[in-house]
Each structure stands twice: as C-alpha cells, then as structure tokens.
Scaffold this motif. Structure first.
Motif, PDB file in Angstrom:
ATOM      1  N   LYS A   4       0.834  -1.210   0.000  1.00  0.00           N
ATOM      2  CA  LYS A   4       0.000   0.000   0.000  1.00  0.00           C
ATOM      3  C   LYS A   4       0.867   1.258   0.000  1.00  0.00           C
ATOM      4  O   LYS A   4       0.586   2.212  -0.737  1.00  0.00           O
ATOM      5  N   SER A   5       1.911   1.245   0.821  1.00  0.00           N
ATOM      6  CA  SER A   5       2.814   2.398   0.871  1.00  0.00           C
ATOM      7  C   SER A   5       3.500   2.615  -0.470  1.00  0.00           C
ATOM      8  O   SER A   5       3.694   3.757  -0.903  1.00  0.00           O
ATOM      9  N   GLY A   6       3.886   1.533  -1.133  1.00  0.00           N
ATOM     10  CA  GLY A   6       4.530   1.641  -2.444  1.00  0.00           C
ATOM     11  C   GLY A   6       3.611   2.243  -3.488  1.00  0.00           C
ATOM     12  O   GLY A   6       4.025   3.069  -4.302  1.00  0.00           O
ATOM     13  N   VAL A   7       2.352   1.840  -3.473  1.00  0.00           N
ATOM     14  CA  VAL A   7       1.382   2.388  -4.429  1.00  0.00           C
ATOM     15  C   VAL A   7       1.170   3.879  -4.170  1.00  0.00           C
ATOM     16  O   VAL A   7       1.182   4.698  -5.102  1.00  0.00           O
ATOM     17  N   ILE A   8       1.002   4.236  -2.906  1.00  0.00           N
ATOM     18  CA  ILE A   8       0.795   5.658  -2.574  1.00  0.00           C
ATOM     19  C   ILE A   8       2.032   6.478  -2.924  1.00  0.00           C
ATOM     20  O   ILE A   8       1.922   7.591  -3.462  1.00  0.00           O
ATOM     21  N   ALA A   9       3.214   5.937  -2.649  1.00  0.00           N
ATOM     22  CA  ALA A   9       4.447   6.656  -2.979  1.00  0.00           C
ATOM     23  C   ALA A   9       4.596   6.827  -4.487  1.00  0.00           C
ATOM     24  O   ALA A   9       5.024   7.893  -4.960  1.00  0.00           O
ATOM     25  N   GLY A  10       4.239   5.810  -5.260  1.00  0.00           N
ATOM     26  CA  GLY A  10       4.308   5.917  -6.722  1.00  0.00           C
ATOM     27  C   GLY A  10       3.370   6.985  -7.259  1.00  0.00           C
ATOM     28  O   GLY A  10       3.736   7.775  -8.135  1.00  0.00           O
ATOM     29  N   PHE A  11       2.146   7.007  -6.736  1.00  0.00           N
ATOM     30  CA  PHE A  11       1.198   8.040  -7.169  1.00  0.00           C
ATOM     31  C   PHE A  11       1.675   9.429  -6.746  1.00  0.00           C
ATOM     32  O   PHE A  11       1.546  10.403  -7.501  1.00  0.00           O
ATOM     33  N   GLY A  12       2.230   9.531  -5.540  1.00  0.00           N
ATOM     34  CA  GLY A  12       2.746  10.823  -5.077  1.00  0.00           C
ATOM     35  C   GLY A  12       3.902  11.313  -5.936  1.00  0.00           C
ATOM     36  O   GLY A  12       3.986  12.495  -6.269  1.00  0.00           O
ATOM     37  N   LEU A  13       4.795  10.395  -6.299  1.00  0.00           N
ATOM     38  CA  LEU A  13       5.920  10.779  -7.159  1.00  0.00           C
ATOM     39  C   LEU A  13       5.434  11.232  -8.525  1.00  0.00           C
ATOM     40  O   LEU A  13       5.908  12.240  -9.053  1.00  0.00           O
ATOM     41  N   ALA A  14       4.476  10.515  -9.093  1.00  0.00           N
ATOM     42  CA  ALA A  14       3.936  10.912 -10.396  1.00  0.00           C
ATOM     43  C   ALA A  14       3.272  12.287 -10.318  1.00  0.00           C
ATOM     44  O   ALA A  14       3.418  13.116 -11.228  1.00  0.00           O
ATOM     45  N   PHE A  15       2.559  12.547  -9.210  1.00  0.00           N
ATOM     46  CA  PHE A  15       1.937  13.863  -9.036  1.00  0.00           C
ATOM     47  C   PHE A  15       2.986  14.955  -8.970  1.00  0.00           C
ATOM     48  O   PHE A  15       2.849  16.007  -9.603  1.00  0.00           O
ATOM     49  N   LEU A  16       4.038  14.723  -8.182  1.00  0.00           N
ATOM     50  CA  LEU A  16       5.080  15.744  -8.041  1.00  0.00           C
ATOM     51  C   LEU A  16       5.806  16.008  -9.360  1.00  0.00           C
ATOM     52  O   LEU A  16       6.133  17.152  -9.677  1.00  0.00           O
ATOM     53  N   VAL A  17       6.082  14.956 -10.119  1.00  0.00           N
ATOM     54  CA  VAL A  17       6.751  15.154 -11.413  1.00  0.00           C
ATOM     55  C   VAL A  17       5.857  15.954 -12.351  1.00  0.00           C
ATOM     56  O   VAL A  17       6.309  16.875 -13.035  1.00  0.00           O
ATOM     57  N   GLY A  18       4.566  15.623 -12.358  1.00  0.00           N
ATOM     58  CA  GLY A  18       3.643  16.333 -13.242  1.00  0.00           C
ATOM     59  C   GLY A  18       3.383  17.765 -12.809  1.00  0.00           C
ATOM     60  O   GLY A  18       3.203  18.660 -13.646  1.00  0.00           O
ATOM     61  N   ALA A  19       3.360  18.008 -11.501  1.00  0.00           N
ATOM     62  CA  ALA A  19       3.005  19.335 -10.998  1.00  0.00           C
ATOM     63  C   ALA A  19       4.215  20.216 -10.690  1.00  0.00           C
ATOM     64  O   ALA A  19       4.037  21.378 -10.336  1.00  0.00           O
ATOM     65  N   ALA A  20       5.426  19.695 -10.835  1.00  0.00           N
ATOM     66  CA  ALA A  20       6.624  20.459 -10.461  1.00  0.00           C
ATOM     67  C   ALA A  20       6.719  21.778 -11.225  1.00  0.00           C
ATOM     68  O   ALA A  20       6.964  22.832 -10.631  1.00  0.00           O
ATOM     69  N   ALA A  21       6.531  21.731 -12.529  1.00  0.00           N
ATOM     70  CA  ALA A  21       6.639  22.954 -13.333  1.00  0.00           C
ATOM     71  C   ALA A  21       5.544  23.957 -12.956  1.00  0.00           C
ATOM     72  O   ALA A  21       5.801  25.158 -12.892  1.00  0.00           O
ATOM     73  N   ALA A  22       4.338  23.465 -12.683  1.00  0.00           N
ATOM     74  CA  ALA A  22       3.248  24.370 -12.295  1.00  0.00           C
ATOM     75  C   ALA A  22       3.543  25.024 -10.949  1.00  0.00           C
ATOM     76  O   ALA A  22       3.308  26.226 -10.778  1.00  0.00           O
ATOM     77  N   PHE A  23       4.059  24.246  -9.981  1.00  0.00           N
ATOM     78  CA  PHE A  23       4.411  24.820  -8.678  1.00  0.00           C
ATOM     79  C   PHE A  23       5.506  25.872  -8.822  1.00  0.00           C
ATOM     80  O   PHE A  23       5.413  26.964  -8.259  1.00  0.00           O
ATOM     81  N   ILE A  24       6.541  25.557  -9.572  1.00  0.00           N
ATOM     82  CA  ILE A  24       7.652  26.491  -9.748  1.00  0.00           C
ATOM     83  C   ILE A  24       7.180  27.754 -10.450  1.00  0.00           C
ATOM     84  O   ILE A  24       7.531  28.874 -10.039  1.00  0.00           O
ATOM     85  N   ASN A  25       6.386  27.622 -11.481  1.00  0.00           N
ATOM     86  CA  ASN A  25       5.887  28.808 -12.193  1.00  0.00           C
ATOM     87  C   ASN A  25       4.979  29.649 -11.301  1.00  0.00           C
ATOM     88  O   ASN A  25       5.030  30.886 -11.350  1.00  0.00           O
TER      89      ASN A  25
END
Length: 137
Positions: A73-94
C-alpha cells in the motif's frame, strides 16, 4: 550625558530585477535536457513503484501477510505521489516564480527611528566624581 543625535537622512534604493531569460544562459539547452531526462526516470520509477506495490499488496492480502500488504500500500501511494510531483513540479515552480515577481518591499521610513537615549562620550566630565566599586557594596 544625554544628547540629541544628528541624523543624516539618506535614501538608498537598490533596483534589482530578476527576469529569467533563456538566451542569456550558456548551456541552457543541455540543462533542460538533463531535467527532462530526470523527469522521465522519475516517471518510470513511479510506474514501477505502483506496479511492484500493487503486486506486494495483492499477494500480501491473499497470503495473509500483513507486513507485505502494508508495504505494498505504501509503495502504491508513494508511486502516485511521485507521479503527481513530477507532473506538478513545473506548475508549482511557475506559480511561485510569478508570485515572487509581484512581491514588493515597503520603502524604509527613516523618520520612525528614534535617536539613542544615552550617548557615551569619550571625554570625562571633571565635575562628576565616580565612587569606586568597593564602596558601593
């Protein structure tokens, strides 16, 4: 002795503007390629975390292994969290770049500063007699 201090009112403004410009940075294309490559590795790692976590979760539940199930369960949540951060990184920085660019500092108000109440003078006043420390106690 109490003195009024004389102040010189001087206003200094340091005008610095930060405007990111790709044409001014040497090697910017190589750096962009490096960041995009790291993002690709992170997305692949996120997919692997979701898949491996899902397998561990399913097998742990099926075999009655509580620890394997919770790690999955932790691995699945961590994978989804990492995908979210990679996708949203540019939006957060901008977002923070634009927000920081609109921030302004207030102008300093020198008139609000008070002069010191006591000014220590190097010249001794001959009319003042100081008692020694041993007679005070």
């Amino acid at each position: 002795m109490i003195h009024d201090a004389a102040y010189v009112k001087a206003t200094v403004y340091l005008a610095v503007e930060v405007k990111p410009d790709d044409s001014k940075a040497p090697g910017i294309n190589a750096l962009k390629d490096l960041v995009n490559g790291l993002a690709a590795y992170a997305v692949i790692a996120a997919v692997a975390a979701v898949l491996l976590g899902g397998i561990a979760w399913a097998l742990g539940e099926r075999m009655g292994l509580e620890r394997a199930s919770s790690v999955g369960k932790s691995g699945v949540i961590a994978g989804f969290g990492l995908a979210f951060l990679v996708g949203a990184a540019a939006a957060f920085i901008n977002f923070f770049l634009v927000t920081g660019a609109t921030a302004t500092a207030p102008e300093p108000n020198i008139g609000d500063l008070r002069p010191p109440a006591v000014e220590v003078s190097a010249a001794a006043d001959p009319g003042v007699v100081h008692a020694s420390a041993s007679t005070l106690f």
